[in-house]
Design a protein around this motif. Structure first.
Motif, PDB file in Angstrom:
ATOM      1  N   GLU A  43       0.831  -1.204   0.000  1.00  0.00           N
ATOM      2  CA  GLU A  43       0.000   0.000   0.000  1.00  0.00           C
ATOM      3  C   GLU A  43       0.868   1.257   0.000  1.00  0.00           C
ATOM      4  N   GLN A  44       0.199   2.379  -0.194  1.00  0.00           N
ATOM      5  CA  GLN A  44       0.796   3.701  -0.006  1.00  0.00           C
ATOM      6  C   GLN A  44       0.150   4.249   1.263  1.00  0.00           C
ATOM      7  N   VAL A  45       0.962   4.551   2.290  1.00  0.00           N
ATOM      8  CA  VAL A  45       0.405   4.990   3.571  1.00  0.00           C
ATOM      9  C   VAL A  45       1.148   6.210   4.105  1.00  0.00           C
ATOM     10  N   LYS A  46       0.481   6.893   5.050  1.00  0.00           N
ATOM     11  CA  LYS A  46       1.099   7.993   5.793  1.00  0.00           C
ATOM     12  C   LYS A  46       1.051   7.617   7.258  1.00  0.00           C
ATOM     13  N   ARG A  47       2.182   7.819   7.942  1.00  0.00           N
ATOM     14  CA  ARG A  47       2.267   7.465   9.355  1.00  0.00           C
ATOM     15  C   ARG A  47       2.986   8.566  10.122  1.00  0.00           C
ATOM     16  N   ALA A  48       2.613   8.709  11.385  1.00  0.00           N
ATOM     17  CA  ALA A  48       3.319   9.593  12.305  1.00  0.00           C
ATOM     18  C   ALA A  48       3.908   8.716  13.405  1.00  0.00           C
ATOM     19  N   CYS A  49       5.142   8.998  13.783  1.00  0.00           N
ATOM     20  CA  CYS A  49       5.835   8.139  14.738  1.00  0.00           C
ATOM     21  C   CYS A  49       6.767   8.963  15.609  1.00  0.00           C
ATOM     22  N   LYS A  50       6.774   8.650  16.910  1.00  0.00           N
ATOM     23  CA  LYS A  50       7.748   9.232  17.821  1.00  0.00           C
ATOM     24  C   LYS A  50       8.937   8.289  17.885  1.00  0.00           C
ATOM     25  N   VAL A 103      17.264   1.016   4.425  1.00  0.00           N
ATOM     26  CA  VAL A 103      17.979   2.231   4.800  1.00  0.00           C
ATOM     27  C   VAL A 103      18.246   2.173   6.294  1.00  0.00           C
ATOM     28  N   GLN A 104      19.482   2.506   6.664  1.00  0.00           N
ATOM     29  CA  GLN A 104      19.843   2.667   8.067  1.00  0.00           C
ATOM     30  C   GLN A 104      20.295   4.110   8.259  1.00  0.00           C
ATOM     31  N   LEU A 105      19.661   4.777   9.204  1.00  0.00           N
ATOM     32  CA  LEU A 105      19.942   6.189   9.473  1.00  0.00           C
ATOM     33  C   LEU A 105      20.595   6.337  10.837  1.00  0.00           C
ATOM     34  N   PRO A 106      21.532   7.268  10.962  1.00  0.00           N
ATOM     35  CA  PRO A 106      22.073   7.558  12.288  1.00  0.00           C
ATOM     36  C   PRO A 106      20.986   8.230  13.127  1.00  0.00           C
ATOM     37  N   PRO A 107      21.190   8.354  14.429  1.00  0.00           N
ATOM     38  CA  PRO A 107      20.197   9.051  15.252  1.00  0.00           C
ATOM     39  C   PRO A 107      19.898  10.442  14.678  1.00  0.00           C
ATOM     40  N   LEU A 108      18.630  10.783  14.651  1.00  0.00           N
ATOM     41  CA  LEU A 108      18.208  12.082  14.114  1.00  0.00           C
ATOM     42  C   LEU A 108      18.233  13.144  15.209  1.00  0.00           C
ATOM     43  N   ALA A 109      18.438  14.383  14.799  1.00  0.00           N
ATOM     44  CA  ALA A 109      18.415  15.510  15.728  1.00  0.00           C
ATOM     45  C   ALA A 109      17.000  15.673  16.293  1.00  0.00           C
ATOM     46  N   PRO A 110      16.887  16.171  17.522  1.00  0.00           N
ATOM     47  CA  PRO A 110      15.552  16.425  18.064  1.00  0.00           C
ATOM     48  C   PRO A 110      14.757  17.338  17.143  1.00  0.00           C
ATOM     49  N   GLY A 111      13.448  17.111  17.094  1.00  0.00           N
ATOM     50  CA  GLY A 111      12.553  17.907  16.259  1.00  0.00           C
ATOM     51  C   GLY A 111      11.738  17.014  15.344  1.00  0.00           C
ATOM     52  N   THR A 112      11.178  17.624  14.295  1.00  0.00           N
ATOM     53  CA  THR A 112      10.353  16.878  13.350  1.00  0.00           C
ATOM     54  C   THR A 112      11.134  16.624  12.069  1.00  0.00           C
ATOM     55  N   HIS A 113      10.860  15.474  11.471  1.00  0.00           N
ATOM     56  CA  HIS A 113      11.536  15.058  10.252  1.00  0.00           C
ATOM     57  C   HIS A 113      10.538  14.396   9.317  1.00  0.00           C
ATOM     58  N   SER A 114      10.805  14.531   8.035  1.00  0.00           N
ATOM     59  CA  SER A 114       9.995  13.895   6.998  1.00  0.00           C
ATOM     60  C   SER A 114      10.817  12.781   6.359  1.00  0.00           C
ATOM     61  N   LEU A 115      10.234  11.580   6.287  1.00  0.00           N
ATOM     62  CA  LEU A 115      10.893  10.440   5.653  1.00  0.00           C
ATOM     63  C   LEU A 115       9.935   9.868   4.616  1.00  0.00           C
ATOM     64  N   LYS A 116      10.326   9.947   3.340  1.00  0.00           N
ATOM     65  CA  LYS A 116       9.489   9.473   2.234  1.00  0.00           C
ATOM     66  C   LYS A 116      10.174   8.290   1.570  1.00  0.00           C
ATOM     67  N   ILE A 117       9.465   7.163   1.503  1.00  0.00           N
ATOM     68  CA  ILE A 117      10.028   5.909   1.001  1.00  0.00           C
ATOM     69  C   ILE A 117       9.168   5.404  -0.145  1.00  0.00           C
ATOM     70  N   VAL A 136       5.701   4.798   1.818  1.00  0.00           N
ATOM     71  CA  VAL A 136       5.377   5.265   3.161  1.00  0.00           C
ATOM     72  C   VAL A 136       5.894   6.691   3.309  1.00  0.00           C
ATOM     73  N   ASP A 137       5.039   7.567   3.800  1.00  0.00           N
ATOM     74  CA  ASP A 137       5.437   8.920   4.181  1.00  0.00           C
ATOM     75  C   ASP A 137       5.370   8.978   5.701  1.00  0.00           C
ATOM     76  N   TYR A 138       6.526   9.089   6.332  1.00  0.00           N
ATOM     77  CA  TYR A 138       6.607   9.170   7.789  1.00  0.00           C
ATOM     78  C   TYR A 138       6.790  10.605   8.226  1.00  0.00           C
ATOM     79  N   ALA A 139       6.014  11.030   9.215  1.00  0.00           N
ATOM     80  CA  ALA A 139       6.253  12.250   9.956  1.00  0.00           C
ATOM     81  C   ALA A 139       6.862  11.801  11.276  1.00  0.00           C
ATOM     82  N   LEU A 140       8.168  12.009  11.431  1.00  0.00           N
ATOM     83  CA  LEU A 140       8.878  11.544  12.623  1.00  0.00           C
ATOM     84  C   LEU A 140       9.095  12.687  13.601  1.00  0.00           C
ATOM     85  N   THR A 141       8.908  12.400  14.858  1.00  0.00           N
ATOM     86  CA  THR A 141       9.189  13.372  15.915  1.00  0.00           C
ATOM     87  C   THR A 141      10.213  12.752  16.858  1.00  0.00           C
ATOM     88  N   VAL A 142      11.339  13.440  17.007  1.00  0.00           N
ATOM     89  CA  VAL A 142      12.398  12.990  17.911  1.00  0.00           C
ATOM     90  C   VAL A 142      12.402  13.950  19.092  1.00  0.00           C
TER      91      VAL A 142
END
Length: 128
Positions: free
Chosen positions: A10-17, A92-106, A117-123
């Protein structure tokens, strides 16, 4: 390591902490099967990943032997028990992200199978 989920086509959108200080792993497109199915799958596998608008190059896994512990009701294994299979795909392996919000599009594709997948990530900021 913090694992993010792919999709079953599928094509999905997700938000994740995401916890602070954790590297991230996520599939672009992948499969579990036998060596022959992985060879066929990987012959046309391709994908793109954008982190905050910048391209990230996926890693290729042509076909590694993996041991799976199946659980009842799991959509991947379908049954309980331990078995050996071949896992392949683009990850994909990513190093730890900086605090804040990030967009990850796969986006991934192999033959007529595609994922997105479109991720809205919050660190969160570290609590140290």
């Amino acid at each position: 390591m913090w694992f993010l989920a792919g999709t079953f086509g599928e094509q999905v959108k997700r938000a994740c902490k995401v916890p602070s200080g954790r590297p991230i792993a996520v599939p672009v497109i992948n499969q579990v099967g036998d060596p022959q199915s992985c060879t066929a799958f990987m012959s046309s596998a391709q994908g793109t990943v954008l982190l905050d608008g910048k391209a990230v190059e996926p890693e290729t896994y042509e076909g590694d032997s993996i041991t799976v512990q199946g659980a009842q009701g799991n959509p991947v294994t379908g049954e309980e028990g331990r078995f050996t299979a071949t896992g392949c795909g683009l990850w994909v392996q990513l190093p730890p992200l900086a605090p804040g919000t990030h967009s990850l599009k796969i986006r991934g594709r192999s033959g007529d199978f595609s994922t997105g997948v479109d991720y809205a990530l919050t660190v969160a900021a570290s609590s140290n």
